[in-house]
Design a protein around this motif. Structure first.
Motif, PDB file in Angstrom:
ATOM      1  N   LEU A 202       7.884 -34.749 -25.549  1.00 44.20           N
ATOM      2  CA  LEU A 202       7.544 -34.316 -24.192  1.00 44.20           C
ATOM      3  C   LEU A 202       6.077 -33.916 -24.088  1.00 44.20           C
ATOM      4  O   LEU A 202       5.453 -34.076 -23.040  1.00 44.20           O
ATOM      5  CB  LEU A 202       8.445 -33.156 -23.762  1.00 44.20           C
ATOM      6  N   GLY A 203       5.515 -33.430 -25.179  1.00 39.96           N
ATOM      7  CA  GLY A 203       4.114 -33.035 -25.196  1.00 39.96           C
ATOM      8  C   GLY A 203       3.154 -34.196 -25.002  1.00 39.96           C
ATOM      9  O   GLY A 203       1.970 -33.985 -24.746  1.00 39.96           O
TER      10      GLY A 203
ATOM     11  N   THR B 138      18.487 -27.905 -33.954  1.00 39.90           N
ATOM     12  CA  THR B 138      17.120 -27.428 -33.758  1.00 39.90           C
ATOM     13  C   THR B 138      16.090 -28.511 -34.067  1.00 39.90           C
ATOM     14  O   THR B 138      15.098 -28.660 -33.337  1.00 39.90           O
ATOM     15  CB  THR B 138      16.864 -26.186 -34.640  1.00 39.90           C
TER      16      THR B 138
ATOM     17  N   CYS C 205      11.727 -28.673 -19.331  1.00 35.20           N
ATOM     18  CA  CYS C 205      13.078 -28.818 -19.869  1.00 35.20           C
ATOM     19  C   CYS C 205      13.858 -27.580 -19.442  1.00 35.20           C
ATOM     20  O   CYS C 205      13.546 -26.469 -19.880  1.00 35.20           O
ATOM     21  CB  CYS C 205      13.046 -28.957 -21.382  1.00 35.20           C
TER      22      CYS C 205
ATOM     23  N   ALA D  96      10.556 -31.812 -28.115  1.00 32.82           N
ATOM     24  CA  ALA D  96       9.397 -31.055 -27.627  1.00 32.82           C
ATOM     25  C   ALA D  96       8.092 -31.782 -27.960  1.00 32.82           C
ATOM     26  O   ALA D  96       7.178 -31.854 -27.122  1.00 32.82           O
ATOM     27  CB  ALA D  96       9.396 -29.650 -28.222  1.00 32.82           C
ATOM     28  N   GLN D  97       7.993 -32.343 -29.151  1.00 33.03           N
ATOM     29  CA  GLN D  97       6.800 -33.103 -29.528  1.00 33.03           C
ATOM     30  C   GLN D  97       6.638 -34.329 -28.639  1.00 33.03           C
ATOM     31  O   GLN D  97       5.528 -34.658 -28.207  1.00 33.03           O
ATOM     32  CB  GLN D  97       6.876 -33.526 -30.995  1.00 33.03           C
TER      33      GLN D  97
ATOM     34  N   TRP E 119      15.672 -30.866 -31.137  1.00 30.48           N
ATOM     35  CA  TRP E 119      14.952 -30.244 -30.018  1.00 30.48           C
ATOM     36  C   TRP E 119      13.463 -30.132 -30.328  1.00 30.48           C
ATOM     37  O   TRP E 119      12.623 -30.288 -29.437  1.00 30.48           O
ATOM     38  CB  TRP E 119      15.551 -28.879 -29.669  1.00 30.48           C
ATOM     39  N   GLN E 120      13.113 -29.887 -31.578  1.00 33.48           N
ATOM     40  CA  GLN E 120      11.701 -29.850 -31.961  1.00 33.48           C
ATOM     41  C   GLN E 120      11.064 -31.226 -31.782  1.00 33.48           C
ATOM     42  O   GLN E 120       9.941 -31.345 -31.273  1.00 33.48           O
ATOM     43  CB  GLN E 120      11.544 -29.373 -33.406  1.00 33.48           C
TER      44      GLN E 120
ATOM     45  N   HIS F  38       5.555 -31.454 -18.376  1.00 38.11           N
ATOM     46  CA  HIS F  38       6.986 -31.621 -18.607  1.00 38.11           C
ATOM     47  C   HIS F  38       7.704 -30.295 -18.392  1.00 38.11           C
ATOM     48  O   HIS F  38       7.090 -29.218 -18.453  1.00 38.11           O
ATOM     49  CB  HIS F  38       7.260 -32.150 -20.015  1.00 38.11           C
TER      50      HIS F  38
ATOM     51  N   SER G 170      20.761 -35.394 -23.261  1.00 36.90           N
ATOM     52  CA  SER G 170      20.605 -35.161 -24.697  1.00 36.90           C
ATOM     53  C   SER G 170      21.716 -35.822 -25.512  1.00 36.90           C
ATOM     54  O   SER G 170      21.599 -35.944 -26.733  1.00 36.90           O
ATOM     55  CB  SER G 170      20.538 -33.664 -25.008  1.00 36.90           C
TER      56      SER G 170
END
Length: 145
Positions: free
Chosen positions: A118-119, A108, A126, A115-116, A111-112, A124, A76
């Protein structure tokens, strides 16, 4: 002894995209006993051309999962991690992605966005590697507070 591997038998690819980390864990080779940066370690981030060169059709033929584990750094911390993963998802959306992080390097919103990104992959994971409890975490993960 055989010095070669058979690419057909390699299903997982573990990559270190950076050796930067925001923690100063006592046993980490990046620093000296949890303190100053070890002068023998050259801190650097992988560049995008190297990332693209790893993911050739032949290299990825049997790969089912790419792992960003963070043995030498926290992924990260890489300034272009999301762009790297966007590229990978465009090329190989059917593979799985695993990320391990201390989770303290970003806000935050980042990280959002991760997440998008990784989707976009078939699967996936984490993992947030948090050592110790509320009253002992600072012993193992220094510099995160």
């Amino acid at each position: 002894m055989n010095r070669f591997y058979y690419h057909m038998t390699v299903n997982y690819l573990e990559i270190e995209v950076t050796n930067y980390c925001n923690a100063f864990c006592p046993d980490c080779s990046r620093n000296i006993q949890g303190g100053e940066i070890n002068p023998c370690v050259k801190l650097e981030h992988m560049d995008f051309s190297t990332w693209k060169n790893i993911f050739t059709k032949k290299n990825m033929e049997h790969i089912v999962r790419v792992i960003l584990n963070g043995d030498f750094g926290d992924c990260s911390m890489h300034p272009n991690l999301i762009e790297f993963l966007d590229y990978l998802s465009d090329q190989y959306p059917n593979i799985g992605i695993s990320i391990s992080t201390n989770g303290a390097a970003r806000d935050t919103a980042w990280w959002q966005k991760l997440a998008q990104t990784l989707g976009k992959f078939d699967n996936h994971l984490c993992t947030f590697a948090i050592d110790g409890l509320e009253d002992t975490n600072h012993i193992y993960r220094r510099g995160l507070h």
